[in-house]
Scaffold this motif. Structure first.
Motif, PDB file in Angstrom:
ATOM      1  N   ASP A 103      44.163  36.960  57.843  1.00 20.21           N
ATOM      2  CA  ASP A 103      44.129  35.834  56.908  1.00 20.21           C
ATOM      3  C   ASP A 103      42.713  35.376  56.572  1.00 20.21           C
ATOM      4  N   ALA A 104      41.729  36.263  56.737  1.00 15.99           N
ATOM      5  CA  ALA A 104      40.358  35.898  56.357  1.00 15.99           C
ATOM      6  C   ALA A 104      40.173  35.931  54.845  1.00 15.99           C
ATOM      7  N   GLY A 105      41.012  36.702  54.147  1.00 11.85           N
ATOM      8  CA  GLY A 105      40.919  36.777  52.693  1.00 11.85           C
ATOM      9  C   GLY A 105      40.536  38.150  52.171  1.00 11.85           C
ATOM     10  N   LYS A 106      40.608  39.172  53.014  1.00 18.21           N
ATOM     11  CA  LYS A 106      40.211  40.516  52.588  1.00 18.21           C
ATOM     12  C   LYS A 106      41.076  41.007  51.429  1.00 18.21           C
ATOM     13  N   THR A 107      42.384  40.839  51.566  1.00 17.06           N
ATOM     14  CA  THR A 107      43.292  41.296  50.514  1.00 17.06           C
ATOM     15  C   THR A 107      43.076  40.504  49.234  1.00 17.06           C
ATOM     16  N   THR A 108      42.745  39.231  49.355  1.00 16.79           N
ATOM     17  CA  THR A 108      42.507  38.411  48.164  1.00 16.79           C
ATOM     18  C   THR A 108      41.347  38.960  47.341  1.00 16.79           C
ATOM     19  N   ILE A 109      40.305  39.450  48.009  1.00 18.27           N
ATOM     20  CA  ILE A 109      39.183  40.043  47.276  1.00 18.27           C
ATOM     21  C   ILE A 109      39.654  41.245  46.471  1.00 18.27           C
ATOM     22  N   LEU A 110      40.460  42.107  47.095  1.00 18.98           N
ATOM     23  CA  LEU A 110      40.974  43.281  46.391  1.00 18.98           C
ATOM     24  C   LEU A 110      41.866  42.877  45.223  1.00 18.98           C
ATOM     25  N   GLU A 111      42.696  41.863  45.431  1.00 22.29           N
ATOM     26  CA  GLU A 111      43.594  41.449  44.368  1.00 22.29           C
ATOM     27  C   GLU A 111      42.859  40.745  43.236  1.00 22.29           C
ATOM     28  N   ALA A 112      41.750  40.095  43.554  1.00 24.14           N
ATOM     29  CA  ALA A 112      40.933  39.500  42.498  1.00 24.14           C
ATOM     30  C   ALA A 112      40.332  40.588  41.612  1.00 24.14           C
ATOM     31  N   ILE A 113      39.816  41.653  42.242  1.00 20.18           N
ATOM     32  CA  ILE A 113      39.268  42.769  41.467  1.00 20.18           C
ATOM     33  C   ILE A 113      40.379  43.434  40.652  1.00 20.18           C
ATOM     34  N   ALA A 114      41.553  43.589  41.258  1.00 21.08           N
ATOM     35  CA  ALA A 114      42.678  44.212  40.554  1.00 21.08           C
ATOM     36  C   ALA A 114      43.081  43.397  39.336  1.00 21.08           C
ATOM     37  N   LEU A 115      43.073  42.082  39.450  1.00 31.21           N
ATOM     38  CA  LEU A 115      43.411  41.229  38.311  1.00 31.21           C
ATOM     39  C   LEU A 115      42.335  41.327  37.235  1.00 31.21           C
ATOM     40  N   LEU A 116      41.076  41.357  37.647  1.00 31.42           N
ATOM     41  CA  LEU A 116      39.965  41.447  36.693  1.00 31.42           C
ATOM     42  C   LEU A 116      40.027  42.737  35.884  1.00 31.42           C
ATOM     43  N   LEU A 117      40.418  43.826  36.523  1.00 27.77           N
ATOM     44  CA  LEU A 117      40.443  45.139  35.860  1.00 27.77           C
ATOM     45  C   LEU A 117      41.862  45.600  35.557  1.00 27.77           C
ATOM     46  N   ASN A 118      42.807  44.668  35.505  1.00 25.20           N
ATOM     47  CA  ASN A 118      44.204  45.012  35.232  1.00 25.20           C
ATOM     48  C   ASN A 118      44.295  45.786  33.916  1.00 25.20           C
ATOM     49  N   PRO A 119      44.859  46.994  33.940  1.00 25.35           N
ATOM     50  CA  PRO A 119      44.864  47.821  32.728  1.00 25.35           C
ATOM     51  C   PRO A 119      45.848  47.374  31.652  1.00 25.35           C
ATOM     52  N   SER A 120      46.645  46.351  31.897  1.00 23.85           N
ATOM     53  CA  SER A 120      47.579  45.862  30.881  1.00 23.85           C
ATOM     54  C   SER A 120      47.466  44.349  30.790  1.00 23.85           C
ATOM     55  N   ASN A 121      48.160  43.793  29.806  1.00 25.00           N
ATOM     56  CA  ASN A 121      48.167  42.342  29.630  1.00 25.00           C
ATOM     57  C   ASN A 121      49.444  41.717  30.173  1.00 25.00           C
ATOM     58  N   ALA A 122      50.131  42.472  31.030  1.00 23.69           N
ATOM     59  CA  ALA A 122      51.421  42.011  31.528  1.00 23.69           C
ATOM     60  C   ALA A 122      51.321  41.227  32.831  1.00 23.69           C
ATOM     61  N   ALA A 123      50.103  41.008  33.333  1.00 21.29           N
ATOM     62  CA  ALA A 123      49.956  40.307  34.610  1.00 21.29           C
ATOM     63  C   ALA A 123      50.410  38.854  34.485  1.00 21.29           C
ATOM     64  N   LEU A 124      51.081  38.391  35.512  1.00 24.83           N
ATOM     65  CA  LEU A 124      51.539  37.009  35.570  1.00 24.83           C
ATOM     66  C   LEU A 124      50.919  36.327  36.780  1.00 24.83           C
ATOM     67  N   VAL A 125      50.611  35.043  36.646  1.00 24.77           N
ATOM     68  CA  VAL A 125      50.087  34.271  37.768  1.00 24.77           C
ATOM     69  C   VAL A 125      50.992  33.074  37.998  1.00 24.77           C
ATOM     70  N   SER A 126      50.910  32.524  39.207  1.00 27.40           N
ATOM     71  CA  SER A 126      51.682  31.334  39.540  1.00 27.40           C
ATOM     72  C   SER A 126      50.746  30.290  40.115  1.00 27.40           C
ATOM     73  N   ASP A 127      51.275  29.122  40.405  1.00 29.84           N
ATOM     74  CA  ASP A 127      50.417  28.063  40.912  1.00 29.84           C
ATOM     75  C   ASP A 127      49.821  28.413  42.272  1.00 29.84           C
ATOM     76  N   SER A 128      50.436  29.353  43.017  1.00 25.03           N
ATOM     77  CA  SER A 128      49.877  29.761  44.307  1.00 25.03           C
ATOM     78  C   SER A 128      48.600  30.580  44.146  1.00 25.03           C
ATOM     79  N   ASP A 129      48.299  31.034  42.935  1.00 26.23           N
ATOM     80  CA  ASP A 129      47.054  31.762  42.685  1.00 26.23           C
ATOM     81  C   ASP A 129      45.878  30.818  42.453  1.00 26.23           C
ATOM     82  N   TYR A 130      46.131  29.526  42.425  1.00 26.39           N
ATOM     83  CA  TYR A 130      45.085  28.531  42.209  1.00 26.39           C
ATOM     84  C   TYR A 130      44.722  27.881  43.540  1.00 26.39           C
TER      85      TYR A 130
END
Length: 604
Positions: A50-77
């Motif tokens: 729970d240090a946040g390692k996966t969050t870093i990867l998921e942030a990069i994945a969202l930044l470079l998401n190859p489609s516009n279909a990504a959805l976010v929820s309030d838990s992403d804030y």
């Protein structure tokens, strides 16, 4: 051409593919503010749960998401506070043939100085001049209060352009996530590794045309045929489109081609690769990405060990390290960490501070004892004597097994080596404790470490472990120090005392090589003689025998088992009564871990 990096300046030369030079995360999930300068090649992020390692990867994945279909929820804030939104930005180096400079509204590059992107000086025409060296660009994705995502390219002239999904797909992203069912790159999802490899833009329309000709309705049984007939009549009565049929159709955010994926033969049938084991799917996804020779996509690997035996972990990580792509990987596996060469090792603390572990000391320890980087707390003993001594001591003083506490004991291999290692680990905020001698030098540095580590750093007031323990053994019990439990080293230990006395007392006679004779010749210097031999002190040795005297300590307690023996003798021979008050703060600090360590059966 592979990426070459000047790691001191964080600059790139001959970049093979896209490379993130700086990543900023603000108010995304648990990260209020995060700033990181990843390197080219393989980046390995270590850290506790729970240090946040996966969050870093998921942030990069969202930044470079190859489609516009990504959805976010309030838990992403951050703290679920949507009002201020979130921001994920990067400074990225792109290959010279990138379409970012040739699209309908070309983006202008920035000048990279190794730490930040700077505006290049203007040309005579008033437009930014092309910077010297690899061009870099500022890209971002931000989440609004309404849960909308905005992708942007930030230009040096303070304008912004859309960071299009087309450009994101061109940059490329391979994601080997921790989700056991993650098989995106094995299917023809838009922007997937398989989609980029096959690169057949007209395939979707051809598939749609072919599938539309399939009369699914004709395959229905009688009851289904009748139900369709009645539904068609109902549609007609309500002036809805009628003459109904059945055909394959994709919902919002889906496409028919996404139902197409790789299959492989097994025995006498063919099965989708998505149904194979998670480890096989991971290796297959990487193989597909590597087969796409016209690009070097950024690769994200969460928990490299998932689903893979140790030998396949080593294989996966070795391939990632040898490849031309920038890779960001997390792991909790010792085999995976050992295989990460060449690589840049990072440690992410619970406070979301990331630090590079790149000193020669850390690199050597990574190969020699990778679990020192993966434990909840690493207890560094200056040498094997200290590691053995503290192991035996803590087993007596703490009822819980150290491994159950997540404590790893490792050999610092010398006072100076240990000091440098502790300084680097403390700066990176690794869980850390230490047990060291006092050699009388680097006093300011040791004092600073003590301030940072508190009771988790134990250093003898002066001298070494052997000297501090033997100093408190009664005269009539000194002979017991010679006795080896296995009776292998007893006579060799006696021999070290005789060798030294023959030099120090050159006129003395030794009718017998026994302890009584040694005691008689040494007189009141007996204790000092034993300490010198046990610690390998070469003071007073003839030049030709100095190396031999230094090796004397190995016949005594200069080993892991020797350290444990010394601790056992400290208890049995009564020295621990005098020594333990000095050691008690360290014992108490480690004992406190027991109360803070959740049981394996507890939730979370």
């Amino acid at each position: 051409m592979y990426a070459k990096m000047n790691k001191e300046a964080n600059t790139l030369v001959d970049v093979a593919g896209a490379t993130i030079l700086r990543l900023k995360i603000e108010r995304y999930r648990a990260f209020q503010k995060f700033d990181w300068f990843p390197k080219a090649g393989l980046n390995v992020i270590l850290g506790g749960g729970d240090a946040g390692k996966t969050t870093i990867l998921e942030a990069i994945a969202l930044l470079l998401n190859p489609s516009n279909a990504a959805l976010v929820s309030d838990s992403d804030y951050w703290r679920r506070q949507r009002k201020d939104g979130f921001f994920i930005g990067a400074v990225i180096s792109l290959p010279p043939d990138s379409s970012i400079a040739t699209q309908s509204r070309p983006a202008f590059p920035w000048e990279w100085d190794g730490r930040q992107a700077r505006k290049p000086q203007e040309s005579d025409e008033g437009e930014p001049a092309r910077p010297v060296g690899p061009p870099v660009y500022k890209i971002s994705v931000s989440g609004s209060e309404e849960l909308d995502l905005t992708y942007a390219i930030h230009n040096p002239n303070d304008t912004t352009d859309i960071f299009s999904s087309t450009l994101r797909r061109e940059i490329g992203l391979v994601r080997l996530g921790g989700d056991d069912r993650n098989d995106r790159d094995l299917r023809l999802v838009q922007g997937s590794a398989l989609d980029r490899l096959l690169s057949d833009k007209a395939l979707r329309s051809r598939l749609t045309s072919t599938f539309s000709d399939v009369d699914v309705k004709a395959e229905l049984q009688t009851e289904g045929q009748e139900a369709m007939k009645q539904l068609n009549e109902t549609f007609g009565e309500r002036a809805l489109p009628h003459d109904l049929g059945l055909g394959l159709s994709a919902g919002q955010g889906q496409s028919i081609s996404a139902l197409i994926g790789l299959t492989a033969a097994i025995e006498e049938s063919r099965l989708p690769l998505s149904s194979w084991g998670s480890g096989t799917r991971r290796l297959a996804s990487l193989a597909v990405a590597q087969a796409y020779r016209s690009g070097c996509p950024i690769t994200l690997v969460d928990e490299a060990e998932r689903g893979l035996e140790p030998y396949r972990q080593r294989k996966l990580v070795s391939e990632l390290a040898a490849g031309p792509s920038q890779v960001v990987m997390t792991t909790h596996s010792a085999p995976a960490l050992v295989a990460a060469e060449p690589a840049t090792i990072w440690y992410l603390s619970q406070g979301h501070v990331i630090a590079e572990l790149s000193s020669p000391r850390s690199i050597q320890l990574q190969k020699r004892d990778p679990e020192a980087f993966l434990s909840r707390l690493t207890l560094v003993g200056e040498g094997p004597t200290e590691v053995g001594f503290v192991t035996e001591m803590l087993q007596r003083e703490i009822s819980t097994d150290l491994l159950d506490l997540g404590v790893r004991l490792c050999d610092g291999q010398g006072n100076t080596f240990t000091l440098e290692l502790l300084e680097e680990f403390a700066k990176a905020k690794l869980g850390l404790a230490a047990f060291v001698d006092c050699e009388g030098d680097n006093t300011t540095r040791w004092k600073n470490l003590k301030s940072a580590m508190g009771d988790l750093l134990f250093q003898w007031p002066s001298g070494c472990t052997e000297a501090n323990v033997i100093a408190h053994i009664c005269d009539d019990k000194l002979e017991a120090l010679l006795f080896d439990p296995d009776d292998i080293l007893t006579q060799p230990r006696l021999a070290t005392l005789v060798e030294r006395l023959k030099v120090l007392e050159s006129t003395a006679e030794f009718p017998k090589h026994d302890f009584a004779t040694v005691k008689a010749v040494a007189g009141n210097r007996l204790r000092a003689l034993i300490i010198a031999a046990a610690s390998g002190d070469s003071e007073g040795a003839p030049e030709k025998e100095a190396k031999t005297w230094k090796k004397h300590g190995k016949r005594w307690f200069k080993s892991l088992e020797g350290g444990r023996e010394l601790a056992d003798k400290a208890y049995v021979l009564g020295a621990m009564v005098k020594v333990k008050p000095q050691l008690q703060p360290l014992i108490d600090a480690l004992t406190a871990l027991t109360a803070r360590t959740p049981k394996a059966t507890e939730n979370g």
